[in-house]
Design a protein around this motif. Sequence first.
Motif, PDB file in Angstrom:
ATOM      1  N   THR A 121     -37.641  64.501 102.682  1.00  0.00           N
ATOM      2  CA  THR A 121     -38.737  63.549 102.660  1.00  0.00           C
ATOM      3  C   THR A 121     -40.032  64.276 102.323  1.00  0.00           C
ATOM      4  OG1 THR A 121     -37.633  62.355 104.428  1.00  0.00           O
ATOM      5  CG2 THR A 121     -39.904  61.793 104.009  1.00  0.00           C
ATOM      6  N   SER A 122     -40.866  63.622 101.523  1.00  0.00           N
ATOM      7  CA  SER A 122     -42.151  64.256 101.218  1.00  0.00           C
ATOM      8  C   SER A 122     -43.073  64.137 102.426  1.00  0.00           C
ATOM      9  CB  SER A 122     -42.779  63.606  99.987  1.00  0.00           C
ATOM     10  OG  SER A 122     -43.118  62.264 100.258  1.00  0.00           O
ATOM     11  N   GLN A 173     -46.408  75.262 106.010  1.00  0.00           N
ATOM     12  CA  GLN A 173     -45.220  76.107 106.194  1.00  0.00           C
ATOM     13  C   GLN A 173     -43.961  75.280 106.475  1.00  0.00           C
ATOM     14  OE1 GLN A 173     -46.130  78.987 109.224  1.00  0.00           O
ATOM     15  NE2 GLN A 173     -47.359  80.243 107.833  1.00  0.00           N
ATOM     16  N   ARG A 174     -44.165  74.015 106.808  1.00  0.00           N
ATOM     17  CA  ARG A 174     -43.047  73.109 107.055  1.00  0.00           C
ATOM     18  C   ARG A 174     -42.833  72.145 105.894  1.00  0.00           C
ATOM     19  NH1 ARG A 174     -44.788  75.580 110.989  1.00  0.00           N
ATOM     20  NH2 ARG A 174     -43.620  75.924 112.894  1.00  0.00           N
ATOM     21  N   GLY A 175     -43.334  72.529 104.716  1.00  0.00           N
ATOM     22  CA  GLY A 175     -43.070  71.782 103.502  1.00  0.00           C
ATOM     23  C   GLY A 175     -44.045  70.678 103.171  1.00  0.00           C
ATOM     24  N   ALA A 176     -45.141  70.575 103.892  1.00  0.00           N
ATOM     25  CA  ALA A 176     -46.106  69.511 103.636  1.00  0.00           C
ATOM     26  C   ALA A 176     -47.097  69.907 102.544  1.00  0.00           C
ATOM     27  CB  ALA A 176     -46.867  69.164 104.911  1.00  0.00           C
ATOM     28  N   ASP A 177     -47.492  68.914 101.773  1.00  0.00           N
ATOM     29  CA  ASP A 177     -48.638  69.082 100.881  1.00  0.00           C
ATOM     30  C   ASP A 177     -49.882  68.889 101.736  1.00  0.00           C
ATOM     31  OD1 ASP A 177     -47.113  69.405  98.542  1.00  0.00           O
ATOM     32  OD2 ASP A 177     -46.932  67.235  98.314  1.00  0.00           O
ATOM     33  N   VAL A 178     -50.879  69.749 101.565  1.00  0.00           N
ATOM     34  CA  VAL A 178     -52.075  69.690 102.389  1.00  0.00           C
ATOM     35  C   VAL A 178     -53.268  69.271 101.545  1.00  0.00           C
ATOM     36  CG1 VAL A 178     -53.619  70.980 103.918  1.00  0.00           C
ATOM     37  CG2 VAL A 178     -51.163  71.468 103.927  1.00  0.00           C
ATOM     38  N   ALA A 201     -58.940  59.997 101.083  1.00  0.00           N
ATOM     39  CA  ALA A 201     -58.037  61.155 101.060  1.00  0.00           C
ATOM     40  C   ALA A 201     -56.574  60.723 101.155  1.00  0.00           C
ATOM     41  CB  ALA A 201     -58.382  62.117 102.195  1.00  0.00           C
ATOM     42  N   LEU A 202     -56.320  59.586 101.789  1.00  0.00           N
ATOM     43  CA  LEU A 202     -54.952  59.098 101.956  1.00  0.00           C
ATOM     44  C   LEU A 202     -54.424  58.342 100.734  1.00  0.00           C
ATOM     45  CD1 LEU A 202     -55.002  57.858 105.646  1.00  0.00           C
ATOM     46  CD2 LEU A 202     -53.669  59.740 104.724  1.00  0.00           C
ATOM     47  N   GLU A 260     -47.589  59.602  99.986  1.00  0.00           N
ATOM     48  CA  GLU A 260     -46.294  58.949 100.208  1.00  0.00           C
ATOM     49  C   GLU A 260     -45.524  59.718 101.260  1.00  0.00           C
ATOM     50  OE1 GLU A 260     -44.282  58.889  96.483  1.00  0.00           O
ATOM     51  OE2 GLU A 260     -45.674  57.484  95.571  1.00  0.00           O
ATOM     52  N   GLY A 261     -44.484  59.092 101.766  1.00  0.00           N
ATOM     53  CA  GLY A 261     -43.624  59.763 102.732  1.00  0.00           C
ATOM     54  C   GLY A 261     -44.291  59.879 104.083  1.00  0.00           C
TER      55      GLY A 261
END
Length: 181
Positions: A2-3, A30-35, A65-66, A70-71
Amino acid sequence: MTSRTVVVLPGGQFGPASPLPMYAGDAAEQRGADVIRVWWDEPDRTLTLTDDERGPWVLPQATRALEGTEGEVLLIGKSLGSYACHLAAERALPAVWLTPNLGSPWMVDGLRRSTAPFLLVGGTADKLWDPVLARELTPYLLEVPDADHGMYVPGRLAASAAVLGQVATAVEDFLDQVVWR
C-alpha cells in the motif's frame, strides 16, 4: 504494498527540517512512506497569530499538502502544525502531534473529535502541555520529565539529544505497533 504518505507540518519558527519533525518524518520514510514537508506560506506571520487564528491559518495549508495523496496518510505536526488536528479528525487520519498546545480549546476540540489513533509528545516543563489532559485524550503518549516546548531538558546538550532519540523511538513504535502493523 500500500502506498503511504506522510505530511509533516512544522512549528512556528524553524520549519519541517528542525530535529523533532525531521526525525518523525524520517521514521515514516524508513517505513516506505513518501514524505511531504510543508513550509508555511508566510513564516514571519506565525509568530503573531493568536490562538483563535492558528487553526484557520494552518488548515488550508495542510489541506493543500494533502491534495493528490493516496493510500495510507499520516499527519505529523510540531506545535503550530498540530492545529491540523481538525483535518485529521475530519478525515480520520492517524497523527503524531509533537508539543501540541493542550491549553487551546480549539486544539483540544479537534483532538477529542479524532477517531484515528494519535501519538502525543510533550514535556512537563512546557507551559502548553497538560499531562492529565494528554492521558485523557490518547493512550499513545510520550511525556518527558523536565522537557520544555522544544523538548530540551536542563543540563548538557547530550541529555536533550537523548530526548530526541526517545521521541524518534516513540514515533517508530507508534508507526510499527499502531498505524502500520
